[in-house]
Motif scaffolding. Sequence first.
Motif, short mmCIF file in Angstrom:
data_model
loop_
_atom_site.label_atom_id
_atom_site.label_comp_id
_atom_site.label_asym_id
_atom_site.label_seq_id
_atom_site.Cartn_x
_atom_site.Cartn_y
_atom_site.Cartn_z
N GLY A 294 28.95 69.93 57.73
CA GLY A 294 29.23 71.01 58.66
C GLY A 294 30.32 70.73 59.66
O GLY A 294 30.51 71.49 60.62
N VAL A 295 31.05 69.64 59.47
CA VAL A 295 32.12 69.26 60.39
C VAL A 295 33.40 69.02 59.58
O VAL A 295 33.38 68.33 58.57
CB VAL A 295 31.76 67.98 61.19
CG1 VAL A 295 32.96 67.50 62.01
CG2 VAL A 295 30.58 68.25 62.10
N THR A 296 34.49 69.65 60.03
CA THR A 296 35.79 69.47 59.38
C THR A 296 36.66 68.54 60.22
O THR A 296 36.82 68.75 61.42
CB THR A 296 36.51 70.81 59.20
OG1 THR A 296 35.73 71.64 58.32
CG2 THR A 296 37.90 70.62 58.59
N VAL A 297 37.18 67.51 59.59
CA VAL A 297 38.07 66.55 60.24
C VAL A 297 39.47 66.72 59.67
O VAL A 297 39.64 66.75 58.45
CB VAL A 297 37.58 65.10 60.03
CG1 VAL A 297 38.60 64.10 60.60
CG2 VAL A 297 36.22 64.89 60.69
N THR A 298 40.46 66.86 60.55
CA THR A 298 41.84 67.00 60.14
C THR A 298 42.67 65.86 60.72
O THR A 298 42.69 65.66 61.93
CB THR A 298 42.43 68.34 60.63
OG1 THR A 298 41.68 69.42 60.05
CG2 THR A 298 43.90 68.47 60.23
#
Length: 340
Positions: A116-120
Amino acid sequence: MNMNLKDVFDCYSDDEINLKDSPSSSDDRVSALTNTKLGKENFSVKKPHRRLPIILVTVVAVVLLMGAGVVAASDSIDSWFKYRWEKDTGEEMSDAQYEYVASLSQYIGLSQSSEGVTVTVDSAASGDNIVYILVYVESDDSKFAPKVSATSFETSLIGFNAPIVYPYSYVGTTWQYTDEDGRICFILEKSFEVDDDCETIDVTLHLEDFFAYYAEDTGLTGTFNGGVWDFEFTLERTETHLVELEPPESWTGVYEFSVTEFSVYAVYDYPDYYGTVPDGIRFLKIYAVLEDGTEVRAHSSESISNPDTGLTSAQYNWAIPVDLGEVVGIRVGEEMLDLE
């Protein structure tokens, strides 16, 4: 004794953010550094400065753990350098200085989602032996609140031109904040050692178990715990000027003091029995002074102390890379060393 330091160390500290303790350097590395510094052949190697244009980073590979996509950044690392410059100094960044940090900016734009977490991994700036990486973290369901109590990755590992070797590759977070879009922004900073003839650096980044907690919330609440993100990308390496400064006569315990666009280097007595090493060196009170009087501080330090040789070798990293053409001196405590 004439010594020269251009090595990389593994221990971070910062007066604005609590960083995890990094493992100590291995005995082999300490021994190698000491032998180099105390060998029969003492010499100075000055690398030519090579200014790089803004480029599109070549992507080597990226492991997709869950759904992912490339996210175009609204702000790159040069914009962050400008923001921090103005926050730290209270002054606007000059056009010349911005041109310099913009020349360091390399766009990456890799994104992954997990738990549920997007890392860019948005963009980066790489010197001759240090890298800054801008990372955004977003919740897939809501925005993060601006008042953060704690936020971090439980595990942050990085490798350069080789696989990550756990546990000696921790990467420190030197700045974090929540932006207007509800993203948590991290600056990851790490020194590295690669062969001098390498013009590019293959970077492997492993992030695991992100967590965030808010005591006072105006948006997203609760605790996140979990997720794994792995990235691989290639950066251009920027060679830098190494300017050697003559230590004042009162610094009899300091054997080398030099500066680049990214860092200051020093070799000095350990322990300092006679008080001949300035407090500014030992307690991180080092500033680059520009022509207009603006001062940029050294915000983190890395050092190796060897009781057998009685020497400490230290690297002090600027909060923002500086254009040496704009710098007139280095202030250590209250003492100024002119930059020729």
